[in-house]
Write a protein that holds these residues in place. Structure first.
Motif, PDB file in Angstrom:
ATOM      1  N   TYR A 245       0.701  -1.258  -0.091  1.00  0.00           N
ATOM      2  CA  TYR A 245      -0.104  -0.052   0.033  1.00  0.00           C
ATOM      3  C   TYR A 245       0.891   1.131   0.088  1.00  0.00           C
ATOM      4  N   LEU A 246       0.242   2.220  -0.359  1.00  0.00           N
ATOM      5  CA  LEU A 246       0.882   3.727  -0.510  1.00  0.00           C
ATOM      6  C   LEU A 246       1.520   3.945   0.938  1.00  0.00           C
ATOM      7  N   GLY A 247       0.834   3.719   2.073  1.00  0.00           N
ATOM      8  CA  GLY A 247       1.703   3.700   3.283  1.00  0.00           C
ATOM      9  C   GLY A 247       0.235   4.119   4.497  1.00  0.00           C
ATOM     10  N   ARG A 248       1.059   4.204   5.737  1.00  0.00           N
ATOM     11  CA  ARG A 248       0.056   4.023   6.784  1.00  0.00           C
ATOM     12  C   ARG A 248      -0.763   5.384   6.961  1.00  0.00           C
ATOM     13  N   LEU A 249      -0.058   6.602   6.202  1.00  0.00           N
ATOM     14  CA  LEU A 249      -1.143   7.937   6.117  1.00  0.00           C
ATOM     15  C   LEU A 249      -2.185   7.690   5.308  1.00  0.00           C
ATOM     16  N   ALA A 254      -8.098   6.300   5.203  1.00  0.00           N
ATOM     17  CA  ALA A 254      -9.179   5.479   4.621  1.00  0.00           C
ATOM     18  C   ALA A 254     -10.077   4.799   5.549  1.00  0.00           C
ATOM     19  N   GLY A 255      -9.755   4.940   6.881  1.00  0.00           N
ATOM     20  CA  GLY A 255     -10.377   4.432   7.979  1.00  0.00           C
ATOM     21  C   GLY A 255      -9.778   2.953   8.574  1.00  0.00           C
ATOM     22  N   VAL A 256      -8.584   2.664   8.218  1.00  0.00           N
ATOM     23  CA  VAL A 256      -8.140   1.500   8.540  1.00  0.00           C
ATOM     24  C   VAL A 256      -7.205   1.720   9.912  1.00  0.00           C
ATOM     25  N   CYS A 262      -0.733  -4.647  13.636  1.00  0.00           N
ATOM     26  CA  CYS A 262      -1.653  -5.256  12.398  1.00  0.00           C
ATOM     27  C   CYS A 262      -2.996  -4.453  12.067  1.00  0.00           C
ATOM     28  N   PRO A 263      -3.295  -4.361  10.833  1.00  0.00           N
ATOM     29  CA  PRO A 263      -4.289  -3.566  10.379  1.00  0.00           C
ATOM     30  C   PRO A 263      -5.817  -4.232  10.876  1.00  0.00           C
ATOM     31  N   CYS A 264      -6.736  -3.340  11.021  1.00  0.00           N
ATOM     32  CA  CYS A 264      -7.917  -3.611  11.340  1.00  0.00           C
ATOM     33  C   CYS A 264      -8.829  -2.811  10.601  1.00  0.00           C
ATOM     34  N   PRO A 265      -9.731  -3.517   9.755  1.00  0.00           N
ATOM     35  CA  PRO A 265      -9.842  -4.833   9.658  1.00  0.00           C
ATOM     36  C   PRO A 265      -8.482  -5.745   8.575  1.00  0.00           C
ATOM     37  N   MET A 272     -11.241   0.051   0.848  1.00  0.00           N
ATOM     38  CA  MET A 272     -10.518   0.813   1.869  1.00  0.00           C
ATOM     39  C   MET A 272      -8.976   1.076   1.676  1.00  0.00           C
ATOM     40  N   SER A 273      -8.303   0.487   0.704  1.00  0.00           N
ATOM     41  CA  SER A 273      -6.886   0.650   0.317  1.00  0.00           C
ATOM     42  C   SER A 273      -6.756   1.016  -0.893  1.00  0.00           C
ATOM     43  N   LEU A 274      -5.513   1.394  -1.050  1.00  0.00           N
ATOM     44  CA  LEU A 274      -5.146   2.015  -2.551  1.00  0.00           C
ATOM     45  C   LEU A 274      -4.026   1.335  -3.545  1.00  0.00           C
TER      46      LEU A 274
END
Length: 584
Positions: A245-249, A254-256, A262-265, A272-274
């Motif tokens: 993914y592009l990164g945590r930012l 996106a709501g993650v 660990c990511p949730c969900p 939700m991801s790019l």
């Protein structure tokens, strides 16, 4: 005699007349140009330190025969360059990409390592560290203008990992050019096959993030850096991303959320991801599976339905595969070292689920060097990788849940066309009795290729299966039928000139070289196809399309033969008589 001379005269005339057309007719004589889909094969993460010190290239070269025997197709080397000891980043604190760590050996030693790996059919990728810099490192000392600055003009530390040092602006055209040149240099000078790209996600935050310590303005992701490197290296070289993914930012926006790293969900749904980073890569890590999801699997919190649903919800942007691992140099080894039963059962999972197995160095060499070998894990991985290679359903197919009731085990179906494989795994320290619904018929005999046992199916809709503590089974239908094989090229009864079928002649007539192509199919899968000329073995191909370039001196009548072997050991053959004139 006159007829033979006349035939040779006709052949020679055709050759002379066709000479101007040779570049058009000859083709490449073999398979299409290789793409980087080889990254989808078993990968070995090779580290640099051992308990005795830094491993030299020559010491690592000694490991290659063993890794080839195990079934490894790609080696990813963690950083091999001169670094600053005593920092939190250790070998990832690279001082200069053009200076190999002298403790490892010379540039010639490294080049010989790559050449030797290639001789065993193993690709080599290096570790490209682009995210951070600090005192003593090239970018910090020479190009502070390549470091991100916050809205107040201060140099930006990596976020959320401040200990990594300063964050490099990987959207800067000069940075892109710098790392592209490095990536291309090692391909051209040393013959490497690609790069694992470290920490490719964004390493900064902005004002959209609460409590962001150093807000950065604008976008500075790595999309264009990856595009530049991939374009410079070509399609046959691979980029293996540590992060898809592009990164945590971007994920946070996106709501993650993040819980215990660990990511949730988990997995992160497509909505939700790019996907931009995967567009310019060939594969990416699956921390979500190896580091996060596997914790719940081991603790018995995941049902078989949940397990399969993970792979169905996981986004494989652009169809790019994910590396499946139990551990890396960052995490996991101590846990599995203390729990060898879970290590073995986990190995079954990462070699039979969608994606490709990513095996960590110390799983096989616990002390780092070749003097310490975990023979139990070596033998297990060798067997598992052999099974994976034999059955295309494990490498290219869908995954479906087959657990129906009883004790909670992980049980799933891998299916590709008519080939069906059931994998059942027990992560618990007690015997488990479960009921499966499997796509076989009553009376079918299933063979457990892992434990070499046969089981008769009495009721496929309520198939009772007992697993001992920490046991796994890989079940396939026993097969006593021969495969089907047919020589498709040369085309029988046609004239062929330099690998092209031109016109029917009644007899199979070949001028110049010819690629022999055989079509082979079987429900259990094809293990290999052998090619013979006059009963002499010439070549073996274990990947479809099954073919061999016959490019040796041959004049006169010959018999070509293709022998196909299925994964159950059954065989079948097809023959063809040809008249060939090949002076090559």
């Amino acid at each position: 005699m006159k007829r033979g001379v006349y035939t040779i005269f006709i052949a020679s005339t055709i050759i002379l007349l066709s000479t101007p057309l040779m570049p058009f007719l000859s083709g490449n004589g073999g398979k299409d140009a290789e793409q980087a889909d080889w990254i989808n094969d078993p990968l070995f993460e090779m580290i640099q330190p051992s308990k005795k010190g830094i491993l030299t290239f020559k010491e690592q070269e000694e490991m290659l025969p063993l890794l080839a025997e195990m079934g490894i197709k790609t080696i990813y080397l963690t950083p091999i360059w001169k670094y600053k000891p005593g920092t939190p980043l250790s070998r990832y604190y690279i001082l200069d990409y053009y200076e190999i760590d002298p403790a490892k050996g010379t540039e010639e030693d490294f080049k010989h390592f790559v050449e030797t790996a290639h001789s065993y059919g193993i690709k080599v990728i290096l570790d490209l560290v682009t995210a951070h810099t600090g005192p003593g490192r090239y970018i910090y000392e020479n190009h502070k203008d390549w470091i991100l600055r916050d809205k107040y003009g201060n140099l930006v530390y990596c976020w959320p990992h401040k200990s990594w040092g300063y964050a490099v602006d990987r959207a800067n055209p000069e940075v892109i050019n710098y790392f592209t040149k490095i990536a291309k240099y090692y391909v051209e000078e040393f013959g490497i096959d690609g790069w694992r790209v470290d920490a490719i996600g964004t390493q900064y935050c902005n004002e959209s993030i609460p409590d962001c310590p150093q807000p950065v303005e604008g976008e500075h992701h790595s999309k264009y850096l990856l595009e530049s490197i991939k374009s410079a290296l070509g399609e046959d070289k691979a980029l293996y991303l540590e992060w898809a993914y592009l990164g945590r930012l971007y994920l946070y926006n996106a709501g993650v959320e993040e819980e215990d790293g660990c990511p949730c969900p988990n997995p992160i749904p497509c909505s939700m991801s790019l996907p931009e980073l995967n567009e310019y890569a060939d594969a990416s890590y699956s921390y979500e599976f190896g580091k996060c999801f596997m914790r719940d699997v081991i603790m018995g919190k995941v049902t078989s339905e949940d397990f399969v649903e993970f792979f169905k919800e996981e986004c494989l942007y652009y169809g790019k595969p994910r590396g499946r691992f139990l551990m890396t140099h960052d995490f996991g080894y101590q846990f599995y070292e203390s729990n060898p039963q879970l290590h073995k059962i986990g190995a079954v999972l990462i070699t039979t689920v969608p994606g490709f197995p990513h095996i960590y160095h110390r799983e096989i060499f616990p002390d780092g060097d070749i003097s310490s070998i975990n023979h139990e894990m070596f033998s297990l991985y060798k067997e598992l990788l052999d099974i994976r290679e034999k059955y295309r359903a494990i490498k290219q197919s869908t995954i479906e849940n087959v657990w129906k009731g009883g004790d909670n085990i992980i049980a799933y179906l891998r299916k590709c066309e008519d080939e069906k494989i059931v994998v059942a795994v027990n992560f618990q320290g007690r015997e488990m009795r479960s009921i499966l619904k499997i796509p076989f018929r009553k009376g079918d005999v299933l063979y457990d290729v892992l434990n070499r046992e046969s089981i008769v199916v009495d009721d496929p809709d309520n198939f009772e299966l007992t697993l001992h503590p920490y046991e796994a089974k890989i079940l396939v239908a026993e097969d006593n039928e021969s495969p089907e094989v047919h020589i498709e090229k040369p085309k029988e009864g046609y004239l062929h000139i330099f690998n092209k079928a031109l016109l029917p002649m009644g007899k199979t007539f070949i001028i110049g070289n010819i690629t022999i192509v055989a079509n082979a199919v079987d429900e259990s899968g094809i293990d290999k196809v052998e090619f013979y000329v006059d009963d002499k073995l010439k070549a073996t191909d274990d990947k479809s399309p099954y073919e061999w370039l016959w490019n040796e001196f041959a004049i006169g009548n010959h018999e070509i033969k293709a022998v196909a072997y299925d994964n159950s050991g059954n065989e079948a053959e097809d023959k063809m008589n040809v008249l060939i004139f090949n002076w090559m």
